[in-house]
Motif scaffolding. Structure first.
Motif, PDB file in Angstrom:
ATOM      1  N   GLU A   1      15.111  15.526 -10.417  1.00  0.00           N
ATOM      2  CA  GLU A   1      16.405  16.035 -10.871  1.00  0.00           C
ATOM      3  C   GLU A   1      17.260  16.549  -9.704  1.00  0.00           C
ATOM      4  OE1 GLU A   1      15.910  18.228 -14.466  1.00  0.00           O
ATOM      5  OE2 GLU A   1      17.885  19.189 -14.264  1.00  0.00           O
ATOM      6  N   ASP A   2      16.617  17.162  -8.710  1.00  0.00           N
ATOM      7  CA  ASP A   2      17.369  17.659  -7.546  1.00  0.00           C
ATOM      8  C   ASP A   2      17.534  16.582  -6.473  1.00  0.00           C
ATOM      9  OD1 ASP A   2      14.634  19.549  -5.959  1.00  0.00           O
ATOM     10  OD2 ASP A   2      14.883  17.450  -6.417  1.00  0.00           O
ATOM     11  N   ARG A   3      17.016  15.398  -6.730  1.00  0.00           N
ATOM     12  CA  ARG A   3      17.111  14.204  -5.850  1.00  0.00           C
ATOM     13  C   ARG A   3      16.409  14.388  -4.513  1.00  0.00           C
ATOM     14  NH1 ARG A   3      20.890  10.283  -5.018  1.00  0.00           N
ATOM     15  NH2 ARG A   3      22.017  11.567  -3.526  1.00  0.00           N
ATOM     16  N   LYS A   4      15.589  15.408  -4.378  1.00  0.00           N
ATOM     17  CA  LYS A   4      14.929  15.622  -3.096  1.00  0.00           C
ATOM     18  C   LYS A   4      13.637  14.831  -2.967  1.00  0.00           C
ATOM     19  CE  LYS A   4      17.124  20.002  -2.116  1.00  0.00           C
ATOM     20  NZ  LYS A   4      17.002  21.391  -1.647  1.00  0.00           N
ATOM     21  N   SER A   5      13.264  14.151  -4.001  1.00  0.00           N
ATOM     22  CA  SER A   5      12.094  13.266  -3.912  1.00  0.00           C
ATOM     23  C   SER A   5      12.241  12.156  -4.938  1.00  0.00           C
ATOM     24  CB  SER A   5      10.798  14.047  -4.163  1.00  0.00           C
ATOM     25  OG  SER A   5      10.777  14.533  -5.479  1.00  0.00           O
ATOM     26  N   SER A   6      11.476  11.099  -4.715  1.00  0.00           N
ATOM     27  CA  SER A   6      11.454   9.991  -5.677  1.00  0.00           C
ATOM     28  C   SER A   6      10.068   9.365  -5.646  1.00  0.00           C
ATOM     29  CB  SER A   6      12.528   8.948  -5.364  1.00  0.00           C
ATOM     30  OG  SER A   6      12.328   8.376  -4.078  1.00  0.00           O
ATOM     31  N   THR A   7       9.767   8.594  -6.695  1.00  0.00           N
ATOM     32  CA  THR A   7       8.462   7.941  -6.793  1.00  0.00           C
ATOM     33  C   THR A   7       8.663   6.499  -7.240  1.00  0.00           C
ATOM     34  OG1 THR A   7       7.408  10.026  -7.423  1.00  0.00           O
ATOM     35  CG2 THR A   7       6.189   7.999  -7.891  1.00  0.00           C
ATOM     36  N   LEU A   8       8.094   5.595  -6.490  1.00  0.00           N
ATOM     37  CA  LEU A   8       8.083   4.190  -6.885  1.00  0.00           C
ATOM     38  C   LEU A   8       6.820   3.953  -7.702  1.00  0.00           C
ATOM     39  CD1 LEU A   8       9.309   1.309  -6.579  1.00  0.00           C
ATOM     40  CD2 LEU A   8       7.704   0.988  -4.687  1.00  0.00           C
ATOM     41  N   ILE A   9       6.983   3.356  -8.862  1.00  0.00           N
ATOM     42  CA  ILE A   9       5.850   3.130  -9.753  1.00  0.00           C
ATOM     43  C   ILE A   9       5.645   1.629  -9.934  1.00  0.00           C
ATOM     44  CG2 ILE A   9       4.892   3.551 -12.056  1.00  0.00           C
ATOM     45  CD1 ILE A   9       6.967   5.975 -12.126  1.00  0.00           C
ATOM     46  N   LEU A  10       4.468   1.160  -9.529  1.00  0.00           N
ATOM     47  CA  LEU A  10       4.051  -0.205  -9.845  1.00  0.00           C
ATOM     48  C   LEU A  10       3.126  -0.091 -11.048  1.00  0.00           C
ATOM     49  CD1 LEU A  10       3.161  -1.458  -6.236  1.00  0.00           C
ATOM     50  CD2 LEU A  10       5.366  -1.522  -7.409  1.00  0.00           C
ATOM     51  N   HIS A  11       3.474  -0.734 -12.139  1.00  0.00           N
ATOM     52  CA  HIS A  11       2.775  -0.461 -13.397  1.00  0.00           C
ATOM     53  C   HIS A  11       1.370  -1.024 -13.440  1.00  0.00           C
ATOM     54  CE1 HIS A  11       6.252   1.475 -15.086  1.00  0.00           C
ATOM     55  NE2 HIS A  11       6.984   0.493 -14.624  1.00  0.00           N
ATOM     56  N   ARG A  12       1.185  -2.192 -12.840  1.00  0.00           N
ATOM     57  CA  ARG A  12      -0.162  -2.788 -12.770  1.00  0.00           C
ATOM     58  C   ARG A  12      -0.280  -3.469 -11.421  1.00  0.00           C
ATOM     59  NH1 ARG A  12      -1.419  -6.882 -17.136  1.00  0.00           N
ATOM     60  NH2 ARG A  12      -3.533  -6.693 -16.334  1.00  0.00           N
ATOM     61  N   ALA A  13      -0.950  -2.846 -10.485  1.00  0.00           N
ATOM     62  CA  ALA A  13      -1.031  -3.391  -9.135  1.00  0.00           C
ATOM     63  C   ALA A  13      -1.840  -4.685  -9.122  1.00  0.00           C
ATOM     64  CB  ALA A  13      -1.691  -2.376  -8.198  1.00  0.00           C
ATOM     65  N   THR A  14      -1.358  -5.644  -8.357  1.00  0.00           N
ATOM     66  CA  THR A  14      -2.104  -6.874  -8.119  1.00  0.00           C
ATOM     67  C   THR A  14      -2.383  -6.969  -6.621  1.00  0.00           C
ATOM     68  OG1 THR A  14      -0.198  -8.292  -7.677  1.00  0.00           O
ATOM     69  CG2 THR A  14      -0.791  -7.960  -9.990  1.00  0.00           C
ATOM     70  N   LEU A  15      -3.253  -7.891  -6.274  1.00  0.00           N
ATOM     71  CA  LEU A  15      -3.591  -8.060  -4.861  1.00  0.00           C
ATOM     72  C   LEU A  15      -2.345  -8.433  -4.050  1.00  0.00           C
ATOM     73  CD1 LEU A  15      -7.010  -9.949  -5.154  1.00  0.00           C
ATOM     74  CD2 LEU A  15      -6.610  -7.515  -4.800  1.00  0.00           C
ATOM     75  N   ARG A  16      -1.406  -9.119  -4.701  1.00  0.00           N
ATOM     76  CA  ARG A  16      -0.181  -9.541  -3.994  1.00  0.00           C
ATOM     77  C   ARG A  16       0.770  -8.370  -3.729  1.00  0.00           C
ATOM     78  NH1 ARG A  16       2.276 -14.471  -7.226  1.00  0.00           N
ATOM     79  NH2 ARG A  16       1.884 -13.027  -8.920  1.00  0.00           N
ATOM     80  N   ASP A  17       0.482  -7.211  -4.312  1.00  0.00           N
ATOM     81  CA  ASP A  17       1.312  -6.033  -4.069  1.00  0.00           C
ATOM     82  C   ASP A  17       0.891  -5.282  -2.808  1.00  0.00           C
ATOM     83  OD1 ASP A  17       1.407  -5.407  -7.606  1.00  0.00           O
ATOM     84  OD2 ASP A  17       2.977  -6.308  -6.341  1.00  0.00           O
ATOM     85  N   ALA A  18      -0.181  -5.698  -2.166  1.00  0.00           N
ATOM     86  CA  ALA A  18      -0.600  -5.058  -0.919  1.00  0.00           C
ATOM     87  C   ALA A  18       0.464  -5.311   0.146  1.00  0.00           C
ATOM     88  CB  ALA A  18      -1.943  -5.609  -0.466  1.00  0.00           C
ATOM     89  N   ALA A  19       1.054  -4.231   0.653  1.00  0.00           N
ATOM     90  CA  ALA A  19       2.185  -4.349   1.582  1.00  0.00           C
ATOM     91  C   ALA A  19       2.495  -2.961   2.136  1.00  0.00           C
ATOM     92  CB  ALA A  19       3.416  -4.906   0.860  1.00  0.00           C
TER      93      ALA A  19
END
Lengths: 110, 116
Positions: free
Chosen positions: A66-84
């Motif tokens: 809400e204060d925009r001082k942090s954020s979170t990226l959410i990958l809902h179901r990680a796959t091997l191709r998401d390794a990066a």
């Protein structure tokens, strides 16, 4: 320039959700939050972006505090191709430029 | 076509050589960028062109000289480089300039430059 802070590395199991955090405590009101990822030997690839509200797209979700001082990226179901390496970036719309964070290396275990 | 094409993929040059890196996009994007990336580090912004005009130069040494001949092409001319300039050079483009904030960038695969 506003700066972002990310954990150096994270691990996940395949098909489980992953939450990648980013701290940007000096963000200004006109900075956009972007996420990109970079696979080995490739250029960065756009994932998602937002300003104030949470965002969803086919790749991921972005939760913005809400204060925009942090954020979170959410990958809902990680796959091997998401390794990066995942980069949290602030786009300074006043200066017209972007600043990459140091990135989080995501390892996905089968 | 959502590609940003960079040539060459690899380049080895001596410190007295003059060479150029080329970047091309046919998406009608009006902003183009050069980044430098050292191993295991994030990309660092070098130059931004908006509507074919240089809008950002991040205090890059004059041995790097950008050029935007038209809206689809971006060059980076290299002269008298040092070994520490060895890096991956990435080109990117976006539909709108970064002042809009609300636009995604498309990156090329980069040119791996080695200065000997």
């Amino acid at each position: 320039d506003a700066k972002t802070t990310q954990p150096n590395s994270m691990e996940s199991n395949e098909e489980e959700p992953v939450h990648l955090p980013c701290n940007h405590s000096t963000i200004s009101g006109t900075d956009y939050i972007h996420w990109y990822r970079q696979l080995p030997s490739q250029g960065p690839e756009y994932v998602i972006h937002g300003l104030t509200s949470n965002v969803n797209n086919r790749m991921a979700s972005l939760a913005i505090a809400e204060d925009r001082k942090s954020s979170t990226l959410i990958l809902h179901r990680a796959t091997l191709r998401d390794a990066a390496v995942y980069y949290c970036i602030l786009i300074d719309t006043n200066a017209g430029k972007s600043t990459f964070g140091d990135g989080t290396t995501l390892t996905v275990k089968p | 076509d959502t590609e940003v094409t960079q040539t060459p993929k690899h380049l080895v040059m001596g410190m007295t050589n003059k060479k150029s890196l080329k970047c091309e996009q046919h998406m009608g994007h009006r902003a183009m960028y050069w980044y430098k990336q050292k191993a295991k580090k994030p990309p660092e912004l070098m130059f931004v062109y908006s509507y074919e005009k240089l809008s950002i130069n991040e205090s890059v040494p004059s041995r790097f000289s950008p050029e935007c001949p038209n809206s689809s092409l971006l060059n980076l001319h290299l002269h008298a480089l040092q070994p520490e300039d060895s890096a991956l050079y990435l080109c990117a483009s976006s539909q709108s300039p970064p002042q809009y904030g609300n636009t995604e960038a498309f990156f090329g695969q980069g040119t791996r430059l080695t200065v000997v």
